[in-house]
Design a protein around this motif. Structure first.
Motif, PDB file in Angstrom:
ATOM      1  N   ASP A 169       0.799  -1.217   0.000  1.00 18.92           N
ATOM      2  CA  ASP A 169       0.000   0.000   0.000  1.00 18.92           C
ATOM      3  C   ASP A 169       0.836   1.273   0.000  1.00 18.92           C
ATOM      4  O   ASP A 169       0.606   2.166  -0.818  1.00 18.92           O
ATOM      5  CB  ASP A 169      -0.933  -0.007   1.213  1.00 18.92           C
ATOM      6  N   LYS A 223       2.863   5.091  -3.392  1.00 14.12           N
ATOM      7  CA  LYS A 223       1.545   4.507  -3.139  1.00 14.12           C
ATOM      8  C   LYS A 223       1.360   3.316  -4.064  1.00 14.12           C
ATOM      9  O   LYS A 223       1.713   3.386  -5.238  1.00 14.12           O
ATOM     10  CB  LYS A 223       0.481   5.583  -3.393  1.00 14.12           C
ATOM     11  N   GLY A 224       0.823   2.227  -3.532  1.00 13.90           N
ATOM     12  CA  GLY A 224       0.632   1.032  -4.350  1.00 13.90           C
ATOM     13  C   GLY A 224      -0.826   0.734  -4.601  1.00 13.90           C
ATOM     14  O   GLY A 224      -1.705   1.331  -3.983  1.00 13.90           O
ATOM     15  N   GLY A 225      -1.098  -0.180  -5.512  1.00 16.55           N
ATOM     16  CA  GLY A 225      -2.455  -0.656  -5.757  1.00 16.55           C
ATOM     17  C   GLY A 225      -3.099  -0.064  -6.992  1.00 16.55           C
ATOM     18  O   GLY A 225      -2.594   0.887  -7.583  1.00 16.55           O
ATOM     19  N   GLY A 226      -4.228  -0.654  -7.382  1.00 13.34           N
ATOM     20  CA  GLY A 226      -4.964  -0.152  -8.536  1.00 13.34           C
ATOM     21  C   GLY A 226      -4.479  -0.784  -9.828  1.00 13.34           C
ATOM     22  O   GLY A 226      -3.951  -1.888  -9.834  1.00 13.34           O
ATOM     23  N   ASP A 227      -4.681  -0.081 -10.932  1.00  7.72           N
ATOM     24  CA  ASP A 227      -4.286  -0.623 -12.224  1.00  7.72           C
ATOM     25  C   ASP A 227      -3.531   0.429 -13.021  1.00  7.72           C
ATOM     26  O   ASP A 227      -3.502   1.602 -12.649  1.00  7.72           O
ATOM     27  CB  ASP A 227      -5.531  -1.066 -12.990  1.00  7.72           C
ATOM     28  N   SER A 240      -5.532   3.695 -14.508  1.00  7.69           N
ATOM     29  CA  SER A 240      -5.904   4.752 -13.576  1.00  7.69           C
ATOM     30  C   SER A 240      -4.657   5.394 -12.982  1.00  7.69           C
ATOM     31  O   SER A 240      -4.680   6.569 -12.612  1.00  7.69           O
ATOM     32  CB  SER A 240      -6.855   4.233 -12.500  1.00  7.69           C
ATOM     33  N   GLU A 278      -2.563  14.281  -9.635  1.00  7.38           N
ATOM     34  CA  GLU A 278      -2.540  13.982  -8.205  1.00  7.38           C
ATOM     35  C   GLU A 278      -1.190  13.425  -7.781  1.00  7.38           C
ATOM     36  O   GLU A 278      -0.769  13.584  -6.642  1.00  7.38           O
ATOM     37  CB  GLU A 278      -3.614  12.928  -7.881  1.00  7.38           C
ATOM     38  N   TYR A 279      -0.507  12.724  -8.714  1.00  7.90           N
ATOM     39  CA  TYR A 279       0.800  12.133  -8.426  1.00  7.90           C
ATOM     40  C   TYR A 279       1.826  12.637  -9.433  1.00  7.90           C
ATOM     41  O   TYR A 279       1.471  13.117 -10.506  1.00  7.90           O
ATOM     42  CB  TYR A 279       0.714  10.603  -8.438  1.00  7.90           C
ATOM     43  N   TYR A 283      -6.995   6.970  -2.677  1.00  6.12           N
ATOM     44  CA  TYR A 283      -7.182   7.018  -1.237  1.00  6.12           C
ATOM     45  C   TYR A 283      -5.818   6.948  -0.563  1.00  6.12           C
ATOM     46  O   TYR A 283      -5.025   6.052  -0.839  1.00  6.12           O
ATOM     47  CB  TYR A 283      -8.039   5.831  -0.815  1.00  6.12           C
ATOM     48  N   GLN A 320     -10.366  -1.668  -4.923  1.00  3.30           N
ATOM     49  CA  GLN A 320      -9.409  -1.729  -6.018  1.00  3.30           C
ATOM     50  C   GLN A 320      -9.463  -0.439  -6.845  1.00  3.30           C
ATOM     51  O   GLN A 320      -8.440   0.135  -7.167  1.00  3.30           O
ATOM     52  CB  GLN A 320      -9.780  -2.953  -6.864  1.00  3.30           C
ATOM     53  N   ILE A 321     -10.686   0.033  -7.131  1.00  8.24           N
ATOM     54  CA  ILE A 321     -10.835   1.221  -7.971  1.00  8.24           C
ATOM     55  C   ILE A 321     -10.243   2.451  -7.307  1.00  8.24           C
ATOM     56  O   ILE A 321      -9.540   3.234  -7.938  1.00  8.24           O
ATOM     57  CB  ILE A 321     -12.330   1.466  -8.295  1.00  8.24           C
ATOM     58  N   ARG A 332      -8.100   2.479  -4.799  1.00 12.48           N
ATOM     59  CA  ARG A 332      -6.829   2.157  -4.140  1.00 12.48           C
ATOM     60  C   ARG A 332      -6.946   2.281  -2.622  1.00 12.48           C
ATOM     61  O   ARG A 332      -6.058   2.818  -1.958  1.00 12.48           O
ATOM     62  CB  ARG A 332      -5.708   3.074  -4.627  1.00 12.48           C
TER      63      ARG A 332
END
Lengths: 597, 319
Positions: free
Chosen positions: A245, A269-273, A276, A286-287, B167, B264-265, B267
Motif C-alpha cells: 500500500d 503509493k501502491g495498488g490499482g491498475d 488509472s 494527483e501524483y 485514497y 481496487q478502484i 486504491r
C-alpha cells in the motif's frame, strides 16, 4: 589486422591526451561503430568508462517539496535480497544503495563506490579474474554508523548462504569477496569474467547494514526487524511502510552526494491498475510519477491532451517474442510430451519456420498495439547497442510465405489447409492472458489463415503460465503447444545470463522438473560454442561479436520470432525531471531527480 | 436467552472447522506458486525457487500442512505472508481500520437512506414518491460498483476536480484538516458502496413494511384512533424489522466481499484489496487467513441476527 593497429594508436592517443575522448568516439562512429561500442573499446584499451554528465540542476539540498510516486503494484517487502519482483527492488532501493548503478547508455555510475573500477585505475585485473572496488569515504548509515568494507563482505556472506534463501544467490555464490582495508573490497572470480559488475550493482545489488542484520542470517533471516524498517544509506530515510500500500521516507540531510536530494520527502503509493495510475499522473496530476504504464498508446495519447503530465520512455532490451517448439507436443514418450526424443512434425522443416517468420506483421502490431512503446526488430537480443546485430532484417509477406511453403511441398488441401505426408498445418499458439498479447495473437492468426495455416489460440492465466508448478501442463516451460508468446525481462545491460538460457545444457525436461530455461528445446552446437566462447572472452569487442553471432544463429534457425522490442513506459508530471534507464530500476537514479520550478 | 446464545456458539465451532478445512483444501489444490515471479528472472536460479518452496513447506502433503496451520492458529499464530514475510495478523490489522471506516460509513449511509425511504414509500404505496423511489432503487442496484466507481471518478475527479480518487492512508494535515481530508477522500467510495446497498435495502424495507401494514392488528390499532405515526413506528416497524435485520446481518460479510472491487478502484488499502493481491500472488497464508476471517464474520453475524430476533420477537429464543 591493419584496423587493429590503427585502433591501438588511437586508443593510446586518447590515453596520453593527444586525442580527446569525443574525437575518438566520433571517428569510431564514422567507421560504423556505435558510441557505446566505442566506449567499450576505450575501456578495454585502459581508458575508464565514460560517465554521462549529470543533468541535475538544483544548487542546494531539499526544497523540492514532496515527491509522490504511484506504483500500481506496491512493494510488499523492503529487503533487496528477498525482492521477488521489480516492485520490491524498487521499494528497497528507496533506502538502500548499491556500489554503482546503470545509466541510460548502459554505463556504470558510482553510488557508494568512490570510482568505477577500470584497467587504468587498477580496479580491474588484466586477467579479468578479479575486480577491486574503492568505497566512498565518509558514508554513514541512516542511524549514524559508518559504512565500510565489512558491510560489503557481509552482504556477500548473507546472500550466498543457501539457508537464507535469497533471490540474489546467483550473483554471489561463485565469487569470493575479501576486505583489503576499510574502504576497499576485492571480488575474485573462479575463471576470467568479462561481466564483473553483477554483485553489488543496481537495485538487486543494494547493500544492507551488517550491524543490523548480522544476528539474522540463515534460518533466522525472516525475524530481522529491519526487514520491514530499513536503515540504509540513501537520500531518503525510512518513515513508514504498509506492504502493498504505502511507503514514506524523509530527506536524509547527511546524504553523501552534495546538493542532493531535491525533494523533502518521498511517498510511494501502491495498488490499482495501470490505466488509472496513468490518469492520476497525466490527467489529474494527483501524483508526480507512475511506474510501468504498459497500456495501449491510444489511451495515453488521449490522456495527454491538455493533461498535466506525459508518457516517458526508456530503452532497454526487453523483447516480446514468439517461441517455436522444436519437439512434438502431441506425442508422449515415456509419459512426457514435448520430449527431447521427438521432433516437431512441422517445424523440423526449416521452410515452415521461415514461412511463419514472414507471417508476423510487426508494423501492424506496432501501430495497433504498442505505438510509441515498441520498436520493430528482427533480433532476439535488442540491447545494449553494442550487442545488437546489424545482419538481420525482417519482412512481412504473405506471398513469400505461400511460395516458400508451396516449394517445400506443403500443398493446400480441399479445406484450404496445407498438408504434406498426411501432416496437416494446424498449430496451437499459447500465451499469458494479457490484452496486447491476445491482440497480437489475433493479428498473427489472420495472416496465417491467409497462407493456409490453421491456428488455434490459447491463453493461460499469467499466474499459472509463469509458475514453476511441476504438476501444471500449462506453464511456459512445459510448452505443450506449437508456439508460445511472452517476454523475458532483460535486467542487466549484459547478455551473458540472458543468452545462456538457450544453451543446449539448459533444456527443460521432465527429468529436471521443467526447471531448465531452454523451453523451445532447441539444440545447436554453433550456438553453444558461441555462448561458451563469449563467457571466457575478455576483449569486449570480440565478446560482443560472439553474442551477435549467437543472436544470428537463433535468427537463422528461427527459434524466436521477435514480435516487438518493448520500451519501458512511465508517466511523469510535466515539471518533473526523472532520470531513467532501460537498464536500471526506476528508483535507481532517484537522487538525480528534480522538479523544474 | 443466555442458554440460547451458548447453544448457538457451540454450533459455530464445528462449522468453522469445516469451513477452514474446505478452504485449505481448495487453496492447496489451486494451481500457482508464490514464487512464480522468479520464474522469468534469469538471475534467479531454479534451485532458489525449489529451496524457497522447501523452506516454506509448500511441498509437504496437504493434511500435514493443514494440521500445522490449525495448531498454529489455535495458539494464535496466523502464519506469515510468503510475499512480504510479515506476520499475517499484522498485515490484516494494518488494514482493518480503513476497511471498517469505509464499509462502516457506507453501511450507515445505506441504512440512513433505506429505512426512512422504504418506510415512507410503504405508507403511501403507488404514490409519486413511491414510484420515484422504486425507479431509483432499480437503477441503483442494477448498476455495478465498478461502473459507478469509474463514473464518479470521471465526473468528480477528472471533470470537476473536486475530490481525489487515490485514497491515501497518510494524510499530512492535523486536527480538523485531517478529519476534513479523511472525509473528503472517503466520499466517493462511501457513496458508491452506500448507494448500491441502499438501493436493494430500500426495496426490502418497503416490502417488509407492506407485508405487516396490511395485517388486521394494524387496522384495529388505526380504528382505535391511534395516530398514524405511532401505528407505523410502534406497531408496524418493530415487526417489519425482523426480516430486515436478517438481511443486514447476513449482508455485512458480503459487503466486505463486495467492497473488493471498490477498494481496487479507489486504491483503498483495505482487507479486500489485500485479498485480491494475495490471490494474484498466490500468497496462500494470507488468502487463507482473510477468507477465514470472512467465514468467522458470516458465523458471527448469523449469531448476532439470531440474538436480535430473540430480542425483537421473544418467541424465537424459547423452545
Amino acid at each position: 589486422m591493419k584496423l587493429g593497429t590503427e585502433l591501438q594508436t588511437m586508443i593510446d592517443g586518447v590515453k596520453n591526451g593527444r586525442m580527446d575522448r569525443r574525437g575518438f568516439i566520433q571517428r569510431m562512429i564514422a567507421l560504423g561503430l556505435t558510441a557505446p561500442m566505442a566506449t567499450q573499446l576505450l575501456a578495454v584499451g585502459g581508458v575508464a568508462m565514460a560517465q554521462t554528465p549529470s543533468t541535475y540542476k538544483p544548487t542546494k539540498r531539499g526544497g523540492g517539496g514532496p515527491l509522490k510516486l504511484l506504483w500500481w503494484q506496491g512493494p510488499t517487502l523492503l529487503n533487496p535480497h528477498f525482492a521477488t519482483g521489480t516492485k520490491d527492488q524498487d521499494g528497497s532501493r528507496l533506502f538502500y544503495e548499491p556500489l554503482a548503478c546503470w545509466d541510460a547508455d548502459g554505463n556504470l555510475s558510482p553510488v557508494l563506490a568512490a570510482e568505477i573500477p577500470s584497467l587504468q585505475n587498477g580496479g580491474l585485473a588484466a586477467d579479468a579474474k578479479s575486480v577491486t572496488w574503492k568505497l566512498k569515504p565518509g558514508v554513514k548509515w541512516h542511524d549514524g554508523k559508518p559504512f565500510s568494507a565489512d558491510d560489503v563482505v557481509f552482504n556477500w556472506e548473507y546472500a550466498k548462504n543457501p539457508a537464507t534463501a535469497t533471490v540474489t544467490i546467483a550473483a554471489h555464490r561463485d565469487i569470493t569477496v575479501e576486505k583489503i582495508d576499510d574502504l576497499t573490497v576485492k571480488i575474485s572470480f573462479k575463471k576470467p569474467t568479462p561481466f564483473w559488475a553483477d554483485a553489488f550493482v543496481g537495485a538487486p545489488g543494494a547493500i544492507i547494514p551488517k550491524h543490523l542484520f548480522q544476528d539474522y542470517t540463515g534460518d533466522k533471516s525472516r525475524d530481522a526487524p529491519t526487514n520491514l524498517k530499513p536503515v540504509g544509506t540513501s537520500a531518503y530515510k525510512f518513515v513508514e511502510f504498509k506492504p502493498g500500500d504505502f511507503i514514506r521516507g524523509e530527506i536524509n540531510l547527511d546524504y553523501h552526494i552534495p546538493n542532493r536530494p531535491h525533494f523533502d520527502s518521498i511517498e510511494m503509493k501502491g495498488g490499482g491498475d495501470a490505466v488509472s495510475a496513468a490518469r492520476a499522473v497525466i490527467q489529474t496530476g494527483e501524483y508526480d510519477f507512475a511506474w510501468n504504464i504498459q497500456v495501449e498508446d491510444e489511451i495515453l495519447l488521449r490522456l495527454e491532451k491538455g493533461g498535466k503530465g506525459k508518457a516517458v520512455y526508456a530503452v532497454g532490451g526487453d523483447t516480446e517474442f514468439i517461441a517455436l517448439n522444436f519437439t512434438d507436443p502431441n506425442t508422449e514418450v515415456d509419459g512426457e510430451r514435448s520430449s527431447m526424443k521427438t521432433k516437431h512434425p512441422l517445424f523440423s522443416d526449416p521452410a515452415v519456420r521461415k514461412a511463419l517468420a514472414l507471417l508476423i506483421d510487426r508494423n501492424a502490431i506496432k501501430s495497433v498495439i504498442y505505438g510509441r512503446a515498441g520498436r520493430t526488430t528482427a533480433n532476439f537480443l535488442n540491447g545494449p547497442e553494442k550487442f545488437v546485430s546489424k545482419n538481420t532484417s525482417w519482412e512481412f509477406s504473405i506471398e513469400k510465405a505461400i511460395k516458400l511453403l508451396d516449394d517445400a511441398g506443403w500443398k493446400p488441401g480441399a479445406d484450404g489447409i496445407r498438408a504434406k505426408d498426411g501432416k496437416r498445418m494446424k498449430l496451437l499458439f499459447q500465451t499469458a492472458i494479457n490484452g496486447p498479447r491476445q491482440k497480437t495473437q489475433a493479428i498473427v492468426k489472420q495472416a496465417c489463415q491467409k497462407a493456409g495455416i490453421e491456428m488455434e489460440l490459447k491463453s493461460v492465466v499469467a499466474s499459472i503460465f509463469f509458475s514453476s508448478d511441476v504438476g501444471n501442463p500449462d506453464t511456459y516451460p512445459h510448452f505443450y503447444a506449437d508456439l508460445e508468446m511472452f517476454q523475458i525481462p532483460m535486467s542487466q545491460p549484459d547478455p551473458a545470463q540472458h543468452m545462456r538460457r538457450y544453451h543446449s545444457s539448459n533444456v527443460a525436461t521432465k527429468a529436471n522438473k521443467w526447471q531448465g530455461l531452454n523451453f523451445p528445446r532447441w539444440v545447436n552446437k554453433d550456438y553453444d560454442a558461441a555462448i561458451d566462447a563469449a563467457e571466457g572472452e575478455i576483449d569486449p569487442v570480440k565478446r560482443a561479436a560472439f553474442y551477435i553471432k549467437a543472436n544470428d544463429i537463433m535468427w537463422e534457425d528461427t527459434v524466436f520470432i521477435p514480435a516487438m522490442h518493448r520500451l519501458k513506459v512511465e508517466a511523469a508530471a510535466n515539471t518533473l525531471r526523472p532520470v531513467l534507464s532501460g537498464w536500471a530500476n526506476e528508483t535507481d537514479n532517484l537522487h538525480e531527480w528534480y522538479r523544474e520550478a | 436467552m443466555s442458554q440460547y446464545i451458548l447453544r448457538r456458539l457451540l454450533i459455530a465451532i464445528p462449522s468453522l472447522l469445516g469451513i477452514s478445512l474446505i478452504l485449505f483444501i481448495v487453496l492447496a489444490l489451486a494451481p500457482g506458486d508464490p514464487f512464480s515471479e522468479l520464474a522469468t528472472n534469469p538471475n534467479v536460479p531454479p534451485e532458489v525457487r525449489e529451496a524457497l518452496r522447501m523452506k516454506f513447506g509448500l511441498d509437504d502433503p496437504i493434511y500435514l500442512r493443514y494440521v500445522h496451520w490449525l495448531v498454529a492458529m489455535v495458539h494464535g499464530d496466523w502464519g506469515f505472508s510468503f510475499v512480504s514475510r510479515m506476520n499475517v495478523d499484522t498485515l490484516i490489522l494494518q488494514r482493518l481500520s480503513t476497511t471498517l471506516y469505509v464499509i462502516g460509513s457506507s453501511q450507515v449511509l445505506a441504512l440512513l437512506i433505506a429505512i426512512p425511504v422504504g418506510v415512507y414509500a410503504a405508507t403511501r404505496p403507488y404514490s409519486v414518491f413511491d414510484q420515484v423511489a422504486n425507479t431509483l432503487a432499480f437503477i441503483g442496484f442494477s448498476l455495478p460498483t465498478f461502473f459507478t466507481g469509474i463514473l464518479f471518478i470521471l465526473v468528480f475527479s477528472v471533470k470537476l476536480d473536486w475530490l481525489p480518487f487515490v485514497y491515501s492512508t497518510d494524510i499530512k494535515a492535523t486536527g480538523i484538516h485531517w478529519v476534513g481530508e479523511q472525509i473528503r477522500q472517503a466520499i466517493m467510495p462511501v457513496m458508491v458502496l452506500g448507494l448500491f446497498q441502499a438501493a436493494s435495502m430500500t426495496r426490502f424495507v418497503r416490502s417488509a413494511m407492506l407485508d405487516v401494514i396490511r395485517l388486521d392488528y394494524v387496522t384495529t390499532a388505526k380504528a382505535k384512533g391511534i395516530g398514524q405515526r405511532r401505528v407505523i413506528v410502534k406497531h408496524v416497524m418493530r415487526n417489519a424489522m425482523i426480516p430486515v435485520v436478517t438481511l443486514i446481518a447476513l449482508q455485512i460479510p458480503a459487503v466486505f466481499g463486495g467492497a473488493i472491487v471498490t477498494e481496487q478502484i479507489f486504491r483503498i488499502p483495505g482487507i479486500g484489496s489485500l485479498l485480491i493481491s494475495s490471490i494474484l500472488a498466490n500468497d496462500t497464508p494470507v488468502v487463507m487467513a482473510v477468507t477465514f476471517v470472512f467465514a468467522c464474520l458470516v458465523v458471527l453475524f448469523n449469531l448476532i441476527a439470531d440474538v436480535l430476533y430473540g430480542w425483537l420477537d421473544p418467541r424465537i429464543s424459547l423452545r
